[in-house]
Design an enzyme around this catalytic site. Sequence first.
Site, PDB file in Angstrom:
ATOM      1  N   HIS A   1      77.949  28.316  53.742  1.00  0.00           N
ATOM      2  CA  HIS A   1      79.002  27.944  54.697  1.00  0.00           C
ATOM      3  C   HIS A   1      79.216  29.056  55.722  1.00  0.00           C
ATOM      4  CE1 HIS A   1      83.063  26.230  55.805  1.00  0.00           C
ATOM      5  NE2 HIS A   1      83.251  27.508  56.122  1.00  0.00           N
ATOM      6  N   GLU A   2      79.406  30.273  55.222  1.00  0.00           N
ATOM      7  CA  GLU A   2      79.679  31.390  56.127  1.00  0.00           C
ATOM      8  C   GLU A   2      78.459  31.738  56.986  1.00  0.00           C
ATOM      9  OE1 GLU A   2      82.596  32.324  56.604  1.00  0.00           O
ATOM     10  OE2 GLU A   2      83.482  31.300  54.872  1.00  0.00           O
TER      11      GLU A   2
ATOM     12  N   HIS B   1      78.755  29.904  60.254  1.00  0.00           N
ATOM     13  CA  HIS B   1      79.627  30.601  61.208  1.00  0.00           C
ATOM     14  C   HIS B   1      78.927  31.830  61.783  1.00  0.00           C
ATOM     15  CE1 HIS B   1      82.959  28.044  60.304  1.00  0.00           C
ATOM     16  NE2 HIS B   1      83.193  28.518  59.092  1.00  0.00           N
TER      17      HIS B   1
END
Length: 434
Positions: free
Chosen positions: A24-25, A28
């Site tokens: 997920h990170e 980003h």
Amino acid sequence: MTTLMTILGIVVFAIGLLFSIAWHELGHLSTAKLFGVRVPQYMVGFGPTIWSRKKGDTEYGIKAIPLGGYIRMIGMFPPGPDGRLEARSTSPWRGMVEDARAQSFEELQPGDENRLFYTRKPWKRVIVMFAGPFMNLILAVVIFLGVMMTFGVQTQTTTVGKVSDCVIQQSENRTKCEKGDQAAPAKAAGLEAGDKIIAFNGTRVEDWSTLQNDIRANPGKDVTITIERKGEQVDLQTHLIRNQVSKSDGSGGYVEGEYVYAGFLGFTPASGIVQQSFGQSVDRMGDMMENGVESLIALPSKVPALWDAAFGDGPREDDSPMGVVGAARVGGEVFTLDIPPENQIAMMLFLVAGFNLSLFLFNMLPLLPLDGGHIAGALWESLRRNVAKVFRRPDPGPFDVAKLMPVAYVVAGIFICFTLLVLVADVVNPVRIS
């Protein structure tokens, strides 16, 4: 041995959880760097740092509590109206705004003026914030499709599991035949448990949903059922009657408590692991997404039952909200089930995929501090600027998301309270799959 397998299951789920957070990170991080935003930190977990290494502008690390993760970007919020960080206010609400603004400018270095997140165009900020949840969606889709198309899923088949002795209306809620009940068409035709139905009126059937629809669409008609029994094909002639049955959900399942009158043969299909085609897998994924959205909307209505399960004597419902601790317990339980190892692996993969799908849906809520809240802020800024441009008004400038931080703290407080409630329920009255 059971304890060892439980621990192994929990460890495997924890690894899947950490990978999901890191994945997920990474979404980003990669998009932020793509658009030139400086990212001082990329961390998996919270609390004390147990390992880190700096590469380029970014410190990569793992923290002690594996319940989340984050990246820190420079300039998440714009400065105050005077172009500088404002002095600390005595107002607690104003203080939240200023604290958030100050934190977004931590570690500001010479040359960072052109590397601030808030200076990027709104569409770029939307991509950066959407990339994290989108990575979870990608992972969920890949796992779900991979498992369904290679291993298969537990589903109803065209093999006969049990033949009904008589015709009973579904709403009567009885299983025993009474005097005067009509013999079931399947029984009269000689259908037996273990028979595999391969064709209906000469048309080949591959799945239970198709066969169910064919039977229900022909009440009062004489039909030919082709079965495979002990390696041989046999044609059975029968007359389908019109009977009250549970309403179909269109996918082979039933709508609880709702009934319709339709064609009736009178047998229960056997269940088994069946590989799915790409189209079938995509359809199932669509159903999962729809169910996930409905569950998210229904979340507030489940709080009373969850409270009773945690602090009262209420039962823990099968569809009750479950946190990381509860999911880890289920992961441990999967490895203790008396099923083949490949089934255990498939169930664990489904658990991790479901967790990623939930992460995607939850993070897309348009509320700060979730990713969806930042996306909503960027979209609102884009709308304001475009409206001003159309009406030839002065550019209103960047939308100050920091002003919404008081709301974000309230939302975060609600989430924390709900998380603690789920945690207590997961410990004292957990969801069980066995």
